[in-house]
Design an enzyme around this catalytic site. Structure first.
Site, PDB file in Angstrom:
ATOM      1  N   ALA A 124      61.003   0.709   4.057  1.00  0.00           N
ATOM      2  CA  ALA A 124      60.306   0.229   5.246  1.00  0.00           C
ATOM      3  C   ALA A 124      59.646  -1.098   4.912  1.00  0.00           C
ATOM      4  O   ALA A 124      59.563  -1.491   3.745  1.00  0.00           O
ATOM      5  CB  ALA A 124      59.266   1.240   5.710  1.00  0.00           C
ATOM      6  N   LYS A 125      59.189  -1.802   5.925  1.00  0.00           N
ATOM      7  CA  LYS A 125      58.472  -3.062   5.716  1.00  0.00           C
ATOM      8  C   LYS A 125      57.744  -3.411   6.990  1.00  0.00           C
ATOM      9  O   LYS A 125      58.141  -3.007   8.092  1.00  0.00           O
ATOM     10  CB  LYS A 125      59.443  -4.184   5.357  1.00  0.00           C
ATOM     11  CG  LYS A 125      58.808  -5.308   4.541  1.00  0.00           C
ATOM     12  CD  LYS A 125      58.620  -4.911   3.090  1.00  0.00           C
ATOM     13  CE  LYS A 125      58.068  -6.055   2.268  1.00  0.00           C
ATOM     14  NZ  LYS A 125      58.006  -5.732   0.832  1.00  0.00           N
TER      15      LYS A 125
END
Length: 423
Positions: free
Chosen positions: A112-113
């Site tokens: 994720a980011k």
């Protein structure tokens, strides 16, 4: 399929770099290639509007993102970036590299980011806090200790993580330290986290140099980017007898053929916020950084820095990717043809996410390890992953990046197959 319809179709865009890297590993996946399209699109992408009341009473709007690329192997894991050039496409690519990185290290996370398109230096401390708290509230419906765990990245730090943790905790009605990592130690953070990524670059760099028969003593090293990653790696290599002959950040390119005093440069940067003006080194034009003669180059800034043109000019034996995605695919090919070894980001800079994993585990158990124990565990995990990738590279006759992707994609897609499709 190389792009999603709403994305920039430039071949060197961050997302297309990732897609090209995946495509290069497809011949090595066997029956799992059937499922490879699951890697070429994110599971979930959230775009949020962040209205911010400024100190002068005006209201400005900022755009924020949180992308979960793949959650087949566990909750999402990835940093939050505050930078004026943040885009959805960049965040998608960074989340995808996190998926591969966690799988290559065999950590129980997906990728994720997050990010906000903002220059954090333009905000006061109170404005930055309000921005962070509103962003956390907006993405709160998809983050959590078992859903998605943010961490610091470019433009964010332990204080930002403390605000995120507090905001999330207030919204759920209970102190939830495990919702983020990279927090202050007294709020459930882990010892060793700040230096973990730079240490990972150093530890894997030593192992790579050993495999290549290189001596670190007096090795000439160039470091692009002098934040937590570049400065720590430079400091550790210098302590081993290497010469840091060039350092570049957004403000300047410094060079000293006899070796820059890294400790003095760190002290200067902490006082001034940049390396420009440091008296113990000369200054060059930025492009000259890529034309000097090195043994090792450490790109530790932003993605897409080693282009095809720079790959043709580089004079070194080993590149240690301290940043995410610093080398474009065409440059990878050129470097491989020239016999320059590239230790890919998904192994080289994975020290940060590894210690983030330790922090997450410690938060659940409320039992904390010493810094010495943290580093022992970090070195063991990251070097085991390095050895697996090196062995796979030799087995398949491919560059280290393709070998790392082969290991990671096999783990990700095997989890995808075993979990099946719901409903």
């Amino acid at each position: 399929m190389k792009t999603l319809s709403f994305l920039n179709d430039h071949k060197d865009s961050a997302w297309n770099i990732f897609i090209t890297q995946v495509e290069r590993v497809l011949p090595h996946l066997g029956e799992l290639e059937y499922w490879a399209n699951t890697l070429m699109r994110p599971k979930r992408a959230l775009i949020v509007d962040i209205p911010l009341e400024m100190d002068d009473g005006s209201v400005k709007h900022f755009e924020g993102y949180r992308v979960q690329h793949n959650l087949s192997r566990g909750p999402g894991k990835g940093g939050v970036r505050y930078h004026p050039d943040v885009t959805l496409e960049e965040v998608m690519a960074l989340s995808a590299w996190m998926t591969v990185k966690c799988a290559a290290l065999n950590l129980p996370f997906g990728g994720a980011k997050g990010g906000i398109r903002v220059n954090p230096a333009s905000l006061t401390t109170k404005e930055l806090e309000r921005l962070t708290r509103r962003y956390t509230s907006e993405i709160g419906l998809i983050i959590g200790p078992q859903q998605d765990i943010p961490a610091p990245d470019v433009g964010t730090n332990a204080q930002v993580m403390a605000w995120m943790m507090d905001t999330y905790s207030m919204n759920v009605g209970a102190t939830t330290t495990g919702v983020v990592t990279g927090k202050p130690v007294h709020l459930g953070g882990s010892l060793g986290r700040v230096k973990a990524t730079g240490r990972g670059v150093y530890v894997t760099g030593l192992r790579a140099a050993e495999r290549l028969g290189m001596s670190i003593h007096n090795a000439r090293i160039g470091v692009q980017g002098f934040g937590n990653v570049g400065s720590v790696a430079a400091q550790l290599f210098a302590s081993k007898g290497a010469k840091i002959i060039a350092v570049q950040d957004h403000s300047a390119t410094l060079v000293n053929e006899n070796g820059i005093d890294v400790d003095a440069l760190i002290a200067w940067q902490q006082r001034n916020g940049e390396i420009r003006g440091f008296s113990d080194a000369g200054q060059l034009e930025s492009e000259a950084f890529w034309t000097l003669s090195y043994e090792i180059v450490i790109p530790a800034a932003l993605e897409g820095q080693i282009t095809a043109a720079r790959a043709e000019q580089l004079s070194c034996q080993l590149i240690l990717e301290g940043a995410n995605g610093p080398t474009v695919p065409q440059a990878d090919d050129i470097l491989h043809e020239r016999g320059i070894t590239v230790l890919p980001d998904v192994i080289c800079n994975a020290g940060g996410v590894t210690v983030s994993y330790f922090e997450w585990v410690q938060d659940f158990s409320s039992f904390y390890w010493s810094e010495e124990e943290i580093y022992q565990k970090l070195d063991a995990i990251i070097l085991r992953a390095f050895d697996d990738v090196w062995q796979k590279s030799e087995q398949l006759g491919v560059p280290l990046r393709t070998a790392a992707y082969a290991i990671a994609c096999e783990r990700i897609l095997s989890a995808r197959v075993d979990r099946g499709i719901y409903p």
